[in-house]
Design a protein around this motif. Structure first.
Motif, PDB file in Angstrom:
ATOM      1  N   TYR A   1     -51.215  29.429  -8.229  1.00  0.00           N
ATOM      2  CA  TYR A   1     -50.831  29.996  -6.931  1.00  0.00           C
ATOM      3  C   TYR A   1     -50.551  31.492  -7.069  1.00  0.00           C
ATOM      4  CZ  TYR A   1     -50.346  25.851  -3.907  1.00  0.00           C
ATOM      5  OH  TYR A   1     -50.594  24.757  -3.114  1.00  0.00           O
ATOM      6  N   ALA A   2     -49.863  31.852  -8.142  1.00  0.00           N
ATOM      7  CA  ALA A   2     -49.557  33.268  -8.363  1.00  0.00           C
ATOM      8  C   ALA A   2     -50.833  34.067  -8.531  1.00  0.00           C
ATOM      9  CB  ALA A   2     -48.667  33.420  -9.594  1.00  0.00           C
ATOM     10  N   ALA A   3     -51.801  33.529  -9.262  1.00  0.00           N
ATOM     11  CA  ALA A   3     -53.063  34.235  -9.462  1.00  0.00           C
ATOM     12  C   ALA A   3     -53.815  34.418  -8.149  1.00  0.00           C
ATOM     13  CB  ALA A   3     -53.928  33.482 -10.471  1.00  0.00           C
ATOM     14  N   CYS A   4     -53.783  33.409  -7.291  1.00  0.00           N
ATOM     15  CA  CYS A   4     -54.463  33.517  -5.985  1.00  0.00           C
ATOM     16  C   CYS A   4     -53.790  34.578  -5.116  1.00  0.00           C
ATOM     17  CB  CYS A   4     -54.455  32.163  -5.282  1.00  0.00           C
ATOM     18  SG  CYS A   4     -55.526  30.928  -6.061  1.00  0.00           S
ATOM     19  N   PHE A   5     -52.466  34.582  -5.072  1.00  0.00           N
ATOM     20  CA  PHE A   5     -51.757  35.624  -4.327  1.00  0.00           C
ATOM     21  C   PHE A   5     -52.057  37.004  -4.913  1.00  0.00           C
ATOM     22  CE2 PHE A   5     -48.601  32.395  -2.696  1.00  0.00           C
ATOM     23  CZ  PHE A   5     -48.779  32.686  -1.358  1.00  0.00           C
ATOM     24  N   TYR A   6     -52.081  37.084  -6.216  1.00  0.00           N
ATOM     25  CA  TYR A   6     -52.341  38.359  -6.888  1.00  0.00           C
ATOM     26  C   TYR A   6     -53.726  38.899  -6.506  1.00  0.00           C
ATOM     27  CZ  TYR A   6     -53.444  41.601 -10.702  1.00  0.00           C
ATOM     28  OH  TYR A   6     -53.825  42.702 -11.425  1.00  0.00           O
ATOM     29  N   LEU A   7     -54.728  38.056  -6.542  1.00  0.00           N
ATOM     30  CA  LEU A   7     -56.082  38.497  -6.228  1.00  0.00           C
ATOM     31  C   LEU A   7     -56.195  38.963  -4.780  1.00  0.00           C
ATOM     32  CD1 LEU A   7     -58.040  35.730  -8.150  1.00  0.00           C
ATOM     33  CD2 LEU A   7     -58.026  38.181  -8.688  1.00  0.00           C
TER      34      LEU A   7
ATOM     35  N   GLN B   1     -48.584  35.719  13.272  1.00  0.00           N
ATOM     36  CA  GLN B   1     -47.336  35.129  12.767  1.00  0.00           C
ATOM     37  C   GLN B   1     -47.449  33.621  12.602  1.00  0.00           C
ATOM     38  OE1 GLN B   1     -43.988  35.866  15.323  1.00  0.00           O
ATOM     39  NE2 GLN B   1     -42.562  34.713  14.059  1.00  0.00           N
ATOM     40  N   LYS B   2     -47.916  32.928  13.649  1.00  0.00           N
ATOM     41  CA  LYS B   2     -48.001  31.470  13.599  1.00  0.00           C
ATOM     42  C   LYS B   2     -49.042  31.009  12.584  1.00  0.00           C
ATOM     43  CE  LYS B   2     -46.347  30.480  18.276  1.00  0.00           C
ATOM     44  NZ  LYS B   2     -46.666  29.858  19.583  1.00  0.00           N
ATOM     45  N   GLU B   3     -50.177  31.707  12.547  1.00  0.00           N
ATOM     46  CA  GLU B   3     -51.238  31.338  11.611  1.00  0.00           C
ATOM     47  C   GLU B   3     -50.778  31.533  10.168  1.00  0.00           C
ATOM     48  OE1 GLU B   3     -51.561  33.344  14.171  1.00  0.00           O
ATOM     49  OE2 GLU B   3     -53.014  32.379  15.509  1.00  0.00           O
ATOM     50  N   GLN B   4     -50.067  32.647   9.939  1.00  0.00           N
ATOM     51  CA  GLN B   4     -49.585  32.915   8.591  1.00  0.00           C
ATOM     52  C   GLN B   4     -48.521  31.905   8.180  1.00  0.00           C
ATOM     53  OE1 GLN B   4     -47.298  36.609   6.662  1.00  0.00           O
ATOM     54  NE2 GLN B   4     -49.277  37.191   7.566  1.00  0.00           N
ATOM     55  N   ALA B   5     -47.638  31.571   9.104  1.00  0.00           N
ATOM     56  CA  ALA B   5     -46.589  30.594   8.804  1.00  0.00           C
ATOM     57  C   ALA B   5     -47.193  29.234   8.455  1.00  0.00           C
ATOM     58  CB  ALA B   5     -45.645  30.467   9.996  1.00  0.00           C
ATOM     59  N   LEU B   6     -48.196  28.819   9.226  1.00  0.00           N
ATOM     60  CA  LEU B   6     -48.837  27.531   8.966  1.00  0.00           C
ATOM     61  C   LEU B   6     -49.565  27.558   7.619  1.00  0.00           C
ATOM     62  CD1 LEU B   6     -49.472  24.685   9.890  1.00  0.00           C
ATOM     63  CD2 LEU B   6     -51.459  25.600  11.147  1.00  0.00           C
ATOM     64  N   MET B   7     -50.196  28.686   7.309  1.00  0.00           N
ATOM     65  CA  MET B   7     -50.880  28.811   6.028  1.00  0.00           C
ATOM     66  C   MET B   7     -49.903  28.621   4.868  1.00  0.00           C
ATOM     67  SD  MET B   7     -52.425  32.109   4.111  1.00  0.00           S
ATOM     68  CE  MET B   7     -50.752  32.408   3.514  1.00  0.00           C
ATOM     69  N   TYR B   8     -48.769  29.317   4.924  1.00  0.00           N
ATOM     70  CA  TYR B   8     -47.780  29.194   3.853  1.00  0.00           C
ATOM     71  C   TYR B   8     -47.230  27.772   3.780  1.00  0.00           C
ATOM     72  CZ  TYR B   8     -47.652  34.257   3.066  1.00  0.00           C
ATOM     73  OH  TYR B   8     -47.982  35.547   2.741  1.00  0.00           O
ATOM     74  N   GLN B   9     -46.987  27.179   4.934  1.00  0.00           N
ATOM     75  CA  GLN B   9     -46.472  25.813   4.963  1.00  0.00           C
ATOM     76  C   GLN B   9     -47.427  24.856   4.274  1.00  0.00           C
ATOM     77  OE1 GLN B   9     -43.529  24.626   6.068  1.00  0.00           O
ATOM     78  NE2 GLN B   9     -44.094  22.525   5.560  1.00  0.00           N
ATOM     79  N   ARG B  10     -48.712  24.919   4.635  1.00  0.00           N
ATOM     80  CA  ARG B  10     -49.691  24.001   4.057  1.00  0.00           C
ATOM     81  C   ARG B  10     -49.911  24.296   2.569  1.00  0.00           C
ATOM     82  NH1 ARG B  10     -48.197  21.664   7.660  1.00  0.00           N
ATOM     83  NH2 ARG B  10     -49.280  21.123   9.595  1.00  0.00           N
ATOM     84  N   MET B  11     -49.899  25.569   2.192  1.00  0.00           N
ATOM     85  CA  MET B  11     -50.056  25.916   0.782  1.00  0.00           C
ATOM     86  C   MET B  11     -49.013  25.222  -0.082  1.00  0.00           C
ATOM     87  SD  MET B  11     -50.890  29.966   0.357  1.00  0.00           S
ATOM     88  CE  MET B  11     -50.985  29.812  -1.435  1.00  0.00           C
ATOM     89  N   PHE B  12     -47.764  25.342   0.321  1.00  0.00           N
ATOM     90  CA  PHE B  12     -46.707  24.831  -0.545  1.00  0.00           C
ATOM     91  C   PHE B  12     -46.513  23.330  -0.394  1.00  0.00           C
ATOM     92  CE2 PHE B  12     -46.108  29.353  -0.746  1.00  0.00           C
ATOM     93  CZ  PHE B  12     -45.882  29.533  -2.105  1.00  0.00           C
ATOM     94  N   GLU B  13     -46.898  22.778   0.744  1.00  0.00           N
ATOM     95  CA  GLU B  13     -46.982  21.320   0.827  1.00  0.00           C
ATOM     96  C   GLU B  13     -48.067  20.812  -0.117  1.00  0.00           C
ATOM     97  OE1 GLU B  13     -46.356  19.064   4.723  1.00  0.00           O
ATOM     98  OE2 GLU B  13     -47.106  21.002   5.397  1.00  0.00           O
ATOM     99  N   GLY B  14     -49.075  21.650  -0.329  1.00  0.00           N
ATOM    100  CA  GLY B  14     -50.165  21.279  -1.219  1.00  0.00           C
ATOM    101  C   GLY B  14     -49.707  20.996  -2.634  1.00  0.00           C
ATOM    102  N   LEU B  15     -48.616  21.619  -3.064  1.00  0.00           N
ATOM    103  CA  LEU B  15     -48.078  21.342  -4.394  1.00  0.00           C
ATOM    104  C   LEU B  15     -47.556  19.906  -4.481  1.00  0.00           C
ATOM    105  CD1 LEU B  15     -46.214  24.703  -5.060  1.00  0.00           C
ATOM    106  CD2 LEU B  15     -48.272  23.881  -6.217  1.00  0.00           C
ATOM    107  N   THR B  16     -46.894  19.455  -3.420  1.00  0.00           N
ATOM    108  CA  THR B  16     -46.424  18.073  -3.375  1.00  0.00           C
ATOM    109  C   THR B  16     -47.605  17.109  -3.366  1.00  0.00           C
ATOM    110  OG1 THR B  16     -44.426  18.712  -2.180  1.00  0.00           O
ATOM    111  CG2 THR B  16     -45.076  16.397  -2.035  1.00  0.00           C
ATOM    112  N   PHE B  17     -48.621  17.454  -2.585  1.00  0.00           N
ATOM    113  CA  PHE B  17     -49.845  16.653  -2.508  1.00  0.00           C
ATOM    114  C   PHE B  17     -50.445  16.490  -3.908  1.00  0.00           C
ATOM    115  CE2 PHE B  17     -54.023  16.440   0.210  1.00  0.00           C
ATOM    116  CZ  PHE B  17     -54.184  15.119  -0.145  1.00  0.00           C
TER     117      PHE B  17
END
Length: 226
Positions: A71-77, A93-109
Motif C-alpha cells: 500500500y505504501a509503495a502504491c501511494f508513493y508511486l 471529496q466523496k469519491e476520495q473518501a470512498l476510495m480510501y474506505q474501500r482501500m483499507f477495507e481491502g486489507l480485511t478482505f
C-alpha cells in the motif's frame, strides 16, 4: 525514471501484484525486476533481507528510497508521479473518501482470504482444526457478500469507488482476482464476477497477470462452494 527502480516479487502474490499494477498505471514500464520463488524460500534470501528485514515480497526500491509495504509503495508511486500516466486519487471529496474506505477495507478482505487459502501454509499441522477452517470460510463468505453489495449499489460497469479507476482498484483487485482463481462462482456473485471481467481487460492488469496463471489457466477450485 523506471530504470532507477527495482522490484523483487513473487508470482500470484496479491501484494506484489498491487505494486505491479500501479507501476503500469503510472507508465513506469522498464523497471528492474526479479521474480523470486516462495517455494524455494527466496523471499528470505540475503538479497531481500538487505532491503526488507521482514523477508517479505514485494521489495521495492527507487534510487536510494526503499518502500516495501505494498500500500505504501502504491501511494508513493501516485505521489511521486502525479502528472504521469493515469491519475489514481480522485479530486472529489466523496469519491476520495470512498476510495480510501474501500482501500483499507481491502486489507480485511485480503486477511480473510489468506485465512482460508493459506490455512495449511500458516497453521502448523498439529494446530489445525476443521472447525477453525469452517469459521474462516464463513467469515470470507460474509466478506464476499459485503463486497457484492457494494458493487450492486454502484451499478453496472463501475469500479470499486465509482466510475473512475482508482487506487482502490489497484490494491483490492488482486484479492478479487485471486478469489476467482480459486474457483469463486461468478453466478453466485454476479457483481463481483462482472467487476472481475471488467478488470481483466484493463491493460495494466493484463501486463501484470501472474505468469504461472498464464502457464496454467485452470486454477484451484477450493472456493467454489462459498
Amino acid at each position: 525514471m523506471a530504470k532507477d527502480m527495482t522490484l523483487l516479487w513473487g508470482t500470484g502474490s496479491p501484494p506484489c501484484w498491487r505494486v505491479m499494477i500501479a507501476l503500469e498505471e503510472k507508465n513506469l514500464q522498464g523497471y528492474n525486476q526479479k521474480l523470486l520463488s516462495f517455494d524455494k524460500m527466496e523471499h528470505k534470501s540475503q538479497q531481500v533481507l538487505d532491503l526488507n528485514p521482514r523477508g517479505q515480497l514485494p521489495t521495492f526500491k527507487h534510487g536510494d528510497t526503499v518502500v516495501n509495504e505494498s500500500y505504501a509503495a502504491c501511494f508513493y508511486l501516485e505521489s511521486q508521479f502525479k502528472s504521469q500516466g493515469n491519475k489514481l486519487i480522485p479530486d472529489g471529496q466523496k469519491e476520495q473518501a470512498l476510495m480510501y474506505q474501500r482501500m483499507f477495507e481491502g486489507l480485511t478482505f485480503y486477511e480473510k482470504l489468506t485465512a482460508v487459502i493459506y490455512y495449511e501454509w500458516f497453521v502448523p499441522e498439529e494446530e489445525r482444526h476443521d472447525s477453525a477452517l469452517k469459521r474462516n470460510k464463513e467469515a470470507l463468505t460474509a466478506e464476499l457478500k459485503l463486497w457484492e453489495s457494494y458493487l450492486e449499489k454502484l451499478g453496472p460497469n463501475t469500479y470499486l469507488a465509482g466510475p473512475a479507476f482508482t487506487l482502490a482498484d489497484v490494491t483490492v483487485f488482486p484479492t478479487i482476482g485471486t478469489i476467482f482463481r480459486y474457483g469463486l462462482s461468478a453466478e453466485r456473485y454476479p457483481n463481483l464476477g462482472a467487476y472481475h471481467a471488467l478488470m481483466k481487460e484493463r491493460p495494466s492488469v493484463k501486463a501484470s497477470w501472474p505468469p504461472h496463471w498464464l502457464e496454467n489457466p485452470k486454477g484451484d477450485d477450493s472456493l467454489k462452494d462459498l
